[in-house]
Design a protein around this motif. Structure first.
Motif, PDB file in Angstrom:
ATOM      1  N   ASP A   1      -4.503  -4.740  -6.844  1.00  0.00           N
ATOM      2  CA  ASP A   1      -5.202  -6.012  -7.076  1.00  0.00           C
ATOM      3  C   ASP A   1      -4.865  -6.642  -8.426  1.00  0.00           C
ATOM      4  O   ASP A   1      -4.608  -7.859  -8.496  1.00  0.00           O
ATOM      5  CB  ASP A   1      -6.710  -5.820  -6.938  1.00  0.00           C
ATOM      6  N   PRO A   2      -4.860  -5.879  -9.524  1.00  0.00           N
ATOM      7  CA  PRO A   2      -4.502  -6.489 -10.813  1.00  0.00           C
ATOM      8  C   PRO A   2      -3.078  -7.042 -10.830  1.00  0.00           C
ATOM      9  O   PRO A   2      -2.816  -8.067 -11.471  1.00  0.00           O
ATOM     10  CB  PRO A   2      -4.651  -5.332 -11.808  1.00  0.00           C
ATOM     11  N   VAL A   3      -2.161  -6.367 -10.130  1.00  0.00           N
ATOM     12  CA  VAL A   3      -0.776  -6.852 -10.077  1.00  0.00           C
ATOM     13  C   VAL A   3      -0.731  -8.203  -9.367  1.00  0.00           C
ATOM     14  O   VAL A   3      -0.121  -9.167  -9.847  1.00  0.00           O
ATOM     15  CB  VAL A   3       0.135  -5.842  -9.338  1.00  0.00           C
ATOM     16  N   PHE A   4      -1.396  -8.262  -8.220  1.00  0.00           N
ATOM     17  CA  PHE A   4      -1.401  -9.517  -7.470  1.00  0.00           C
ATOM     18  C   PHE A   4      -2.082 -10.634  -8.269  1.00  0.00           C
ATOM     19  O   PHE A   4      -1.615 -11.779  -8.280  1.00  0.00           O
ATOM     20  CB  PHE A   4      -2.118  -9.334  -6.132  1.00  0.00           C
ATOM     21  N   LYS A   5      -3.161 -10.294  -8.940  1.00  0.00           N
ATOM     22  CA  LYS A   5      -3.886 -11.311  -9.709  1.00  0.00           C
ATOM     23  C   LYS A   5      -3.015 -11.878 -10.822  1.00  0.00           C
ATOM     24  O   LYS A   5      -3.016 -13.091 -11.078  1.00  0.00           O
ATOM     25  CB  LYS A   5      -5.164 -10.711 -10.291  1.00  0.00           C
ATOM     26  N   ARG A   6      -2.239 -11.002 -11.478  1.00  0.00           N
ATOM     27  CA  ARG A   6      -1.356 -11.491 -12.545  1.00  0.00           C
ATOM     28  C   ARG A   6      -0.257 -12.391 -11.985  1.00  0.00           C
ATOM     29  O   ARG A   6       0.099 -13.406 -12.585  1.00  0.00           O
ATOM     30  CB  ARG A   6      -0.744 -10.308 -13.303  1.00  0.00           C
ATOM     31  N   ALA A   7       0.286 -12.016 -10.821  1.00  0.00           N
ATOM     32  CA  ALA A   7       1.317 -12.855 -10.193  1.00  0.00           C
ATOM     33  C   ALA A   7       0.730 -14.202  -9.780  1.00  0.00           C
ATOM     34  O   ALA A   7       1.371 -15.255  -9.943  1.00  0.00           O
ATOM     35  CB  ALA A   7       1.907 -12.134  -8.985  1.00  0.00           C
ATOM     36  N   ASP A   8      -0.490 -14.174  -9.254  1.00  0.00           N
ATOM     37  CA  ASP A   8      -1.148 -15.410  -8.829  1.00  0.00           C
ATOM     38  C   ASP A   8      -1.456 -16.306 -10.031  1.00  0.00           C
ATOM     39  O   ASP A   8      -1.282 -17.534  -9.979  1.00  0.00           O
ATOM     40  CB  ASP A   8      -2.436 -15.062  -8.077  1.00  0.00           C
TER      41      ASP A   8
ATOM     42  N   PHE B   1       7.334 -20.377  -9.196  1.00  0.00           N
ATOM     43  CA  PHE B   1       7.408 -18.924  -9.060  1.00  0.00           C
ATOM     44  C   PHE B   1       6.491 -18.236 -10.070  1.00  0.00           C
ATOM     45  O   PHE B   1       6.512 -18.572 -11.261  1.00  0.00           O
ATOM     46  CB  PHE B   1       8.844 -18.438  -9.298  1.00  0.00           C
ATOM     47  N   GLY B   2       5.693 -17.282  -9.590  1.00  0.00           N
ATOM     48  CA  GLY B   2       4.855 -16.458 -10.460  1.00  0.00           C
ATOM     49  C   GLY B   2       5.235 -14.997 -10.299  1.00  0.00           C
ATOM     50  O   GLY B   2       5.375 -14.504  -9.177  1.00  0.00           O
ATOM     51  N   ILE B   3       5.418 -14.291 -11.420  1.00  0.00           N
ATOM     52  CA  ILE B   3       5.919 -12.908 -11.384  1.00  0.00           C
ATOM     53  C   ILE B   3       4.944 -11.960 -12.071  1.00  0.00           C
ATOM     54  O   ILE B   3       4.343 -12.296 -13.101  1.00  0.00           O
ATOM     55  CB  ILE B   3       7.284 -12.797 -12.098  1.00  0.00           C
ATOM     56  N   ALA B   4       4.822 -10.753 -11.505  1.00  0.00           N
ATOM     57  CA  ALA B   4       4.107  -9.656 -12.163  1.00  0.00           C
ATOM     58  C   ALA B   4       4.851  -8.365 -11.853  1.00  0.00           C
ATOM     59  O   ALA B   4       5.382  -8.195 -10.757  1.00  0.00           O
ATOM     60  CB  ALA B   4       2.669  -9.567 -11.676  1.00  0.00           C
ATOM     61  N   ILE B   5       4.898  -7.460 -12.831  1.00  0.00           N
ATOM     62  CA  ILE B   5       5.540  -6.155 -12.648  1.00  0.00           C
ATOM     63  C   ILE B   5       4.467  -5.079 -12.727  1.00  0.00           C
ATOM     64  O   ILE B   5       3.703  -5.026 -13.695  1.00  0.00           O
ATOM     65  CB  ILE B   5       6.619  -5.906 -13.717  1.00  0.00           C
ATOM     66  N   ARG B   6       4.408  -4.261 -11.708  1.00  0.00           N
ATOM     67  CA  ARG B   6       3.395  -3.207 -11.693  1.00  0.00           C
ATOM     68  C   ARG B   6       3.708  -2.155 -12.748  1.00  0.00           C
ATOM     69  O   ARG B   6       4.834  -1.672 -12.857  1.00  0.00           O
ATOM     70  CB  ARG B   6       3.342  -2.533 -10.318  1.00  0.00           C
ATOM     71  N   GLU B   7       2.692  -1.791 -13.497  1.00  0.00           N
ATOM     72  CA  GLU B   7       2.830  -0.721 -14.471  1.00  0.00           C
ATOM     73  C   GLU B   7       2.427   0.602 -13.826  1.00  0.00           C
ATOM     74  O   GLU B   7       1.683   0.625 -12.840  1.00  0.00           O
ATOM     75  CB  GLU B   7       1.955  -1.013 -15.694  1.00  0.00           C
TER      76      GLU B   7
ATOM     77  N   MET C   1       0.824  -1.199   0.000  1.00  0.00           N
ATOM     78  CA  MET C   1       0.000   0.000   0.000  1.00  0.00           C
ATOM     79  C   MET C   1       0.864   1.257   0.000  1.00  0.00           C
ATOM     80  O   MET C   1       0.547   2.244  -0.674  1.00  0.00           O
ATOM     81  CB  MET C   1      -0.923   0.003   1.224  1.00  0.00           C
ATOM     82  N   SER C   2       1.976   1.231   0.727  1.00  0.00           N
ATOM     83  CA  SER C   2       2.864   2.397   0.747  1.00  0.00           C
ATOM     84  C   SER C   2       3.481   2.626  -0.629  1.00  0.00           C
ATOM     85  O   SER C   2       3.638   3.773  -1.066  1.00  0.00           O
ATOM     86  CB  SER C   2       3.964   2.220   1.797  1.00  0.00           C
ATOM     87  N   TYR C   3       3.823   1.536  -1.328  1.00  0.00           N
ATOM     88  CA  TYR C   3       4.352   1.668  -2.685  1.00  0.00           C
ATOM     89  C   TYR C   3       3.288   2.228  -3.621  1.00  0.00           C
ATOM     90  O   TYR C   3       3.564   3.062  -4.484  1.00  0.00           O
ATOM     91  CB  TYR C   3       4.824   0.311  -3.210  1.00  0.00           C
ATOM     92  N   PHE C   4       2.061   1.745  -3.430  1.00  0.00           N
ATOM     93  CA  PHE C   4       0.964   2.206  -4.280  1.00  0.00           C
ATOM     94  C   PHE C   4       0.698   3.692  -4.058  1.00  0.00           C
ATOM     95  O   PHE C   4       0.529   4.456  -5.011  1.00  0.00           O
ATOM     96  CB  PHE C   4      -0.298   1.393  -3.978  1.00  0.00           C
ATOM     97  N   GLU C   5       0.671   4.119  -2.780  1.00  0.00           N
ATOM     98  CA  GLU C   5       0.374   5.518  -2.467  1.00  0.00           C
ATOM     99  C   GLU C   5       1.438   6.456  -3.019  1.00  0.00           C
ATOM    100  O   GLU C   5       1.150   7.597  -3.374  1.00  0.00           O
ATOM    101  CB  GLU C   5       0.238   5.693  -0.950  1.00  0.00           C
ATOM    102  N   SER C   6       2.683   5.984  -3.080  1.00  0.00           N
ATOM    103  CA  SER C   6       3.758   6.820  -3.622  1.00  0.00           C
ATOM    104  C   SER C   6       3.962   6.576  -5.115  1.00  0.00           C
ATOM    105  O   SER C   6       4.899   7.104  -5.709  1.00  0.00           O
ATOM    106  CB  SER C   6       5.065   6.554  -2.869  1.00  0.00           C
ATOM    107  N   ASN C   7       3.074   5.753  -5.699  1.00  0.00           N
ATOM    108  CA  ASN C   7       3.084   5.459  -7.144  1.00  0.00           C
ATOM    109  C   ASN C   7       4.430   4.906  -7.610  1.00  0.00           C
ATOM    110  O   ASN C   7       4.935   5.254  -8.674  1.00  0.00           O
ATOM    111  CB  ASN C   7       2.724   6.713  -7.951  1.00  0.00           C
ATOM    112  N   GLU C   8       5.016   4.023  -6.800  1.00  0.00           N
ATOM    113  CA  GLU C   8       6.303   3.425  -7.157  1.00  0.00           C
ATOM    114  C   GLU C   8       6.099   2.187  -8.033  1.00  0.00           C
ATOM    115  O   GLU C   8       5.108   1.467  -7.909  1.00  0.00           O
ATOM    116  CB  GLU C   8       7.078   3.042  -5.894  1.00  0.00           C
ATOM    117  N   ILE C   9       7.061   1.954  -8.904  1.00  0.00           N
ATOM    118  CA  ILE C   9       7.054   0.757  -9.737  1.00  0.00           C
ATOM    119  C   ILE C   9       7.740  -0.362  -8.959  1.00  0.00           C
ATOM    120  O   ILE C   9       8.826  -0.176  -8.411  1.00  0.00           O
ATOM    121  CB  ILE C   9       7.795   1.001 -11.065  1.00  0.00           C
ATOM    122  N   PHE C  10       7.110  -1.521  -8.900  1.00  0.00           N
ATOM    123  CA  PHE C  10       7.706  -2.648  -8.185  1.00  0.00           C
ATOM    124  C   PHE C  10       7.324  -3.944  -8.878  1.00  0.00           C
ATOM    125  O   PHE C  10       6.404  -3.990  -9.706  1.00  0.00           O
ATOM    126  CB  PHE C  10       7.244  -2.683  -6.720  1.00  0.00           C
ATOM    127  N   SER C  11       8.046  -4.994  -8.521  1.00  0.00           N
ATOM    128  CA  SER C  11       7.758  -6.332  -9.043  1.00  0.00           C
ATOM    129  C   SER C  11       7.371  -7.239  -7.894  1.00  0.00           C
ATOM    130  O   SER C  11       7.864  -7.083  -6.772  1.00  0.00           O
ATOM    131  CB  SER C  11       8.990  -6.902  -9.755  1.00  0.00           C
TER     132      SER C  11
END
Length: 414
Positions: free
Chosen positions: A390-397, A378-384, A280-290
């Motif tokens: 939620d969409p990032v987690f769903k793609r990783a799942d 291992f399942g990977i997703a990179i946040r755009e 949530m902290s990454y999301f609030e600061s609009n950071e890109i993460f994997s």
């Protein structure tokens, strides 16, 4: 010299018995150059409340004002300057001859309260007039002649005593901060409902108390140490030193509670709660993460064949293995059961896949003490940019599910 020794001092003034400024040294902003005021610009402050109150004091007594807005020539100064004043009378030949007064920039004090995340702060002076309010239009109600008052808005505030926190039925927390015999502030902490459901009440109390004590300690030590020493000041310093010791003990307790609430008790890595808050902290600061989701292949067979104690040992050793082979900037959390997650910042697609495949190979080659090697999928997703969590987690799942479907012990990115 006194004004130069502390860059939070706004003004140093000597005001005579009639309320007229005799000496005035000031700076316009925190840390700016100190200037002496021209005699033609000295003002009459005889009608200001801090002058009349300070003139009632005995020798060596000190008054502390409300936090209010600085007024020059009868008008609120702009840009506004929240101000806190310390004043004491001076005597010549045994006769009270006026006051010495020091104005401090109070912005840091207000910011100290406002910087608490997920908590709305109501700060009022001793008469209940708001100094700071979640609705910015109600800041400094006394200065702007606005009638809103903390005692009218929150009737329970009349029950708040000089020590401890007060809790009302709506889960508001209130505190009275006594600065001197004539000065105090009232604070209400309104913890946002969404946040309250995620944090234990005891942790909040300890956090707020530590935060409050540390802020008051830091500010008043800087004030007191910038003045000439006296028995009264030494006594106050000793009292504040006691507050510091108490705050230190509270900090230790808070750290203990904090660690226990964010760590998985079996593996000692971060738990899902920490994982959610970090994301949530990454999301609030609009950071890109994997995000990498990890699942131990056929873990149920390990428990069924060798027992749960051996299964727990596998979980512990795997977390140690994963932790030792990720970067310091990455964080590992146990998602639940035999599932883990890793969040990586500042990593492109190739780097994330390489890290995941490295972890996959290290796990496969590690000797857990069984006939068959333990493997993971291992399942990977990179946040755009701008993407919700939620969409990032769903793609990783989905990627993890695909890795399982393709035969396990592999890395898939979506």
């Amino acid at each position: 010299m006194l004004t130069k020794s502390n860059n939070t001092i706004m003004q140093f003034r000597v005001i005579d018995i009639d309320g007229k400024e005799v000496v005035r040294v000031e700076r316009k902003n925190i840390g700016s150059e100190v200037m002496s005021t021209n005699e033609s610009l000295l003002q009459d402050k005889g009608d200001r409340y801090y002058f009349t109150e300070s003139m009632k004091l005995a020798e060596r007594e000190v008054s502390i004002s409300n936090i209010d807005l600085n007024v020059e020539f009868g008008v609120i100064e702009h840009p506004i300057k929240p101000t806190l004043r310390f004043a004491t009378p001076f005597f010549l030949n045994g006769l009270k001859s006026g006051i010495v007064i020091i104005n401090f920039f109070a912005n840091d004090i207000l910011q100290h309260f406002k910087s608490l995340k997920h908590i709305d702060i109501y700060l009022a002076n001793k008469t209940g007039s708001y100094i700071s309010h979640p609705d910015g239009k109600l800041n400094f109600t006394k200065d702007y002649n606005v009638k809103s008052n903390i005692f009218n808005d929150f009737p329970f505030m009349s029950k708040v005593k000089d020590s401890g926190f007060y809790f009302d039925k709506k889960k508001l927390m209130a505190k009275k901060i006594v600065l001197s015999k004539s000065s105090c502030f009232y604070v209400i902490y309104n913890i946002q409902k969404a946040y309250l459901s995620r944090i234990h009440k005891e942790q909040i109390i300890l956090s707020l108390l530590l935060y409050l004590l540390s802020g008051i300690y830091a500010f008043f030590m800087s004030v007191l140490l910038s003045k000439y020493p006296s028995d009264k000041y030494e006594k106050r310093i000793n009292e504040i030193e006691s507050m510091k010791t108490y705050a230190s003990k509270m900090k230790s307790k808070m750290v203990e509670l904090h660690d226990s609430s964010y760590l998985d008790p079996l593996t000692s890595v971060f738990n899902r709660r920490y994982f959610d808050e970090k994301l949530m902290s990454y999301f609030e600061s609009n950071e890109i993460f994997s995000m990498i989701l990890i699942d131990i292949d056929h873990f149920k067979k390990v428990n069924d064949t060798y027992g749960h104690d051996e299964g727990d040992r596998v979980l512990i050793e795997l977390t140690q293995l994963l932790s030792a082979n990720i970067r310091e900037t990455d964080f590992l959390a146990r998602w639940g059961g035999e599932e883990f997650s890793i969040v990586l910042k500042n990593s492109d697609k190739k780097s994330v896949v390489d890290i995941a495949d490295k972890l996959r190979k290290i796990t496969e080659q590690y000797d857990f003490g069984f006939k068959k090697n333990i493997t993971c999928s291992f399942g990977i997703a990179i946040r755009e940019e701008g993407e919700e969590i939620d969409p990032v987690f769903k793609r990783a799942d989905n990627a993890l599910y695909e890795a399982k479907k393709q035969g396990r012990n592999r890395v898939v990115i979506r």
